[in-house]
Design an enzyme around this catalytic site. Structure first.
Site, PDB file in Angstrom:
ATOM      1  CG  HIS A 164      -3.810  -0.354  -2.159  1.00 43.87           C
ATOM      2  ND1 HIS A 164      -2.813  -1.328  -2.580  1.00 43.87           N
ATOM      3  CD2 HIS A 164      -4.149  -0.712  -0.973  1.00 43.87           C
ATOM      4  CE1 HIS A 164      -2.429  -1.818  -1.596  1.00 43.87           C
ATOM      5  NE2 HIS A 164      -3.056  -1.690  -0.550  1.00 43.87           N
TER       6      HIS A 164
ATOM      7  CG  ASP B  71      -2.441  -5.545  -1.901  1.00 47.20           C
ATOM      8  OD1 ASP B  71      -3.679  -5.567  -1.616  1.00 47.20           O
ATOM      9  OD2 ASP B  71      -1.525  -5.093  -1.296  1.00 47.20           O
TER      10      ASP B  71
ATOM     11  CE  LYS C 275      -8.390  -7.567   9.578  1.00 47.60           C
ATOM     12  NZ  LYS C 275      -7.339  -8.309   9.552  1.00 47.60           N
TER      13      LYS C 275
ATOM     14  CB  CYS D  82      -1.006  -0.066   1.187  1.00 48.10           C
ATOM     15  SG  CYS D  82      -0.504  -0.823   2.378  1.00 48.10           S
TER      16      CYS D  82
ATOM     17  CD  GLN E 214      -0.249  -8.557   0.585  1.00 49.60           C
ATOM     18  OE1 GLN E 214      -0.008  -7.526   0.244  1.00 49.60           O
ATOM     19  NE2 GLN E 214      -1.006  -8.746   1.841  1.00 49.60           N
TER      20      GLN E 214
ATOM     21  NE  ARG F 209       2.655  -8.711   5.520  1.00 51.87           N
ATOM     22  CZ  ARG F 209       1.456  -8.672   5.473  1.00 51.87           C
ATOM     23  NH1 ARG F 209       0.425  -9.478   6.280  1.00 51.87           N
ATOM     24  NH2 ARG F 209       0.962  -7.834   4.508  1.00 51.87           N
TER      25      ARG F 209
ATOM     26  CG  HIS G  58      -5.774  -1.456   2.309  1.00 49.35           C
ATOM     27  ND1 HIS G  58      -4.462  -1.467   2.386  1.00 49.35           N
ATOM     28  CD2 HIS G  58      -6.080  -0.372   2.877  1.00 49.35           C
ATOM     29  CE1 HIS G  58      -3.942  -0.262   2.939  1.00 49.35           C
ATOM     30  NE2 HIS G  58      -5.275   0.383   3.303  1.00 49.35           N
TER      31      HIS G  58
END
Length: 643
Positions: free
Chosen positions: A387, A385, A471, A336, A383, A365, A517
């Site tokens: 945004h 992912d 979320k 992000c 991910q 991570r 997200h």
RNA sequence: GCCGAUGUAGCUCAGUUGGCCAGAGCACUUGAUUUGUAAUCAGGGGGUCGGGGGUUCGAAUCCCUCCAUCGGCUCCA
């Protein structure tokens, strides 16, 4: 005196005041009385042998009810504790609740070891105690009495101190007594089978700062047959374990040299991954997303700006430094912040909102070593992912569109057993979150309204929100029933603030966008793991790494076999050839075991007719088709799956 | 990270009162076979017994330690 008892079917029966639950059960039928385990009286679950002295609505629970199972297992925990104390008289008991599959008891063995060697003797003692026909006798005690009984047990003492005087009860069974709220089954002799399933460490009160206790898991049943079936189910589930299937089908591997929690994607697994990625890219393109690519590292300052450094710096791989200048970079734990900078790369107009930036971004991570688990918990993962930067008034609409994407994907993949969880902030501990109350209020309501308007059934969990916003998470279970989070959609007012993102509105003023997200799969690794366990490695045709194996009868047909493979490939079908000098039976067996959906046998008569003999995995011979017919046939099946 | 368990060939597993050159099936490889819908036959290669240290005349086997894996706990942007 007579009392009125209302049964679940709303019929009312009269009884003498002081009748027991068991008495009511017996009056309904002897059969019910034999299998009754507990009773609910005006909403409270209690023992069948307690008397009822006023009008009440009741429900009687048996093994077929969750409440019945829980009661049985709770009682089983007591019996197991009694068995443990028989062998370890000094052990300090703490808590012993029922769980989804059985029960556990947390015990402080005070330094003594308790291992798998103990399982069998506990089981034996347990069954002996159960058979002896222990009854569970409830007794109300004062706080002072309770504390006196547990003078040497700091755990029970702590529990008692947190209870209201006057609400404390003990349960006596056999030679055993336990602080307990109840309820319990009438008699232990209904339990015919029990197994100690595992031991584990567990912190007292789930707090890492506290002492670690020994948790002993067990499960019990009314019939030996049920235990056998349960054990069989566990064995079957283990065969679907993604770690095992992934190895068998050569999808991925791990290497000690590369590092734990860092999966290596093998060619077949990569093909599966790429197919999923292509699929999702197409879906997202249709929904107005644009693909972007950002680097695997970012300056530490980026994460100081985003707040991730403050919040998760300790849980990240530590920054790496450039040798000359000493600049600090982090392996990116999130995409992000990078995407925020893409938004900020030039002035933005309200006309281009919502701006939807998507990236299959690989992130790293630090996960505690004991937490790593196959592909579901890793240290490096990708991910799906994206945004979405939008105006505040667009949040709900965008949120709904993302729900549509997630539900569409789940439908195509035949994912039915998921739970949509709304994760809100913990009202009792608001300091761990960034942002104002007002922003949280707006964001939480947007999610609640969007899911309601979509008619999506949800559960709500307090305290499960991200630090920057609430979320909606999609949770699924793996083969062994463990819960994992897959897709997630999160509303975020904080990051745009921290990155001072702005767009120019139709009023010619600067405004702050809101971010959403979202990741429908969550991580490809975890998603594929769950997919493997749901399918047992028998992937849908459109997704499976190799869709067709062409198998030659003899070497005379190799050239023709290759021609068939090439035609299939030119039509977008993933095909390989098996031209080993093996019998056709062997080739078929290997393809069946290897989970290839279609097998095409080619020999003399097929070559003559430019045809193939079609065999569907698990189904068998489907007869002969020309190459063109087969292409059409398989393409139709794939198209049907992606509808 | 914590508690407990496990670690023998690429895979699945035999191999403990410590004692011959550490075994099997599958996989791999070579040769023969050219095969019609779930396993062709014969040979061959391959193991620092997870790593390191110790006890012992002698260790896959006993002890210590580290690593990885498994089951939980805690954590999870």
């Amino acid at each position: 005196m007579q009392i009125n008892i209302t049964l679940p079917d709303n019929s009312i029966r009269n009884y003498e005041s002081g009748v027991t639950g068991l008495g009511i059960a017996q009056s309904i039928s002897e059969g019910l009385a034999r299998v009754a385990l507990a009773i609910e009286v005006n909403g409270n679950i209690q023992e069948l042998n307690r008397t009822i002295t006023e009008d009440a609505a009741i429900r009687i629970f048996t093994w077929n009810d969750d409440e019945g199972k829980k009661t049985l297992w709770h009682s089983s925990a007591h019996i197991m504790a009694e068995a443990i104390l028989f062998f370890y008289a000094d052990a300090l008991l703490t808590i012993g609740p029922p769980v989804e599959n059985g029960f556990y008891y947390d015990v402080d063995f005070q330094g003594k070891a308790f291992g798998s060697d103990d399982f069998e003797k506990i089981e034996k003692k347990f069954l002996e105690l159960a058979k002896s026909g222990e009854t569970f006798v409830r007794k109300e005690v004062s706080k002072a009495e309770a504390l006196a009984v547990y003078a040497g047990n700091p755990y029970k003492t702590e529990l008692i101190e947190n209870l209201e005087d006057g609400s404390i009860t003990f349960y006596y069974s056999g030679n055993f007594v336990d602080l307990c709220r109840g309820p319990h089954i009438p008699n232990s002799n209904v339990i015919k089978a029990m197994k100690v399933t595992a031991t584990a460490g567990a912190y007292w009160r789930a707090n890492q700062a506290n002492k670690m206790l020994t948790r002993i898991y067990g499960i019990s049943f009314l019939k030996q047959k049920d235990l056998d079936e349960y054990m069989m189910r566990i064995e079957e589930a283990k065969k679907r374990d993604h770690r095992r299937v992934g190895q068998e089908l050569e999808l991925f591997a791990f290497s000690e040299k590369v590092g734990k929690g860092l999966p290596l994607w093998l060619p077949k697994g990569t093909r599966l991954r790429e197919t999923l990625i292509d699929f999702l890219k197409k879906v997202q393109e249709a929904y107005g997303y644009q693909q972007v690519v950002t680097p695997h590292i970012g300056s530490k300052q980026l994460y100081e700006t985003s707040g991730h450094w403050e919040k998760y710096g300790k849980d990240s791989f530590q920054p790496i430094r450039t040798p000359e200048e000493g600049e600090e970079f982090m392996l990116k734990p999130m995409n992000c912040p990078h995407h925020c900078e893409i938004f900020a790369s030039r002035p933005r107009s309200y006309k281009e909102l919502p701006l939807r930036l998507a990236e299959f971004g690989t992130v790293y991570r630090y996960e505690q070593s004991g937490e790593l688990h196959g592909l579901t918990r890793v240290r490096g993962f990708t991910q799906d992912d994206a945004h979405i930067f939008c105006r505040p008034d667009q949040v709900k609409e965008e949120f709904k569109k993302v729900i549509d994407i997630v539900l569409y994907i789940f439908k195509v993949l035949d994912f039915k057993e998921y739970v949509a969880q709304i994760s809100l902030r913990d009202p009792d501990n608001q300091t761990k979150y960034f942002g104002t109350d007002e922003q949280w209020e707006i964001a939480q309501n947007a999610i609640i309204e969007a899911t309601a308007e979509k008619g999506l059934p949800t559960v709500t969990e307090l305290g499960e929100a991200a630090f920057y916003g609430p979320k909606l998470d999609f949770m699924v279970r793996d083969a062994l029933g463990r819960k994992w989070q897959l897709g997630t959609i999160q509303v975020d007012y904080q990051l745009p603030n921290r990155f001072e993102l702005e767009y120019v509105g139709n009023d010619n003023q600067k405004h702050r966008p809101v971010m959403i997200h979202r990741a429908p799969f969550g991580s490809l690794e975890r998603f594929i793991a769950v997919l493997i366990e749901h399918t047992g490695g028998d992937f849908p045709l459109w997704l499976t790494p190799e869709q067709v194996v062409v198998m030659t009868i003899g070497e005379k047909f190799e050239a023709y076999g290759h021609e068939v493979v090439n035609i299939l490939k030119n039509n977008g079908i993933r095909a390989i050839i098996d031209e080993r000098s093996e019998k056709i039976g062997k080739k078929i067996r290997d393809a069946e075991v290897g989970k290839y959906p279609y097998m095409l046998v080619v020999g003399e008569k097929e070559m003559e007719n430019r045809a193939v003999s079609v065999r569907r995995r698990k189904e068998g011979d489907l007869g002969t088709k020309t190459i063109a017919e087969f292409v059409e046939f398989i393409q139709a099946e794939i198209a049907e799956q992606l509808k």
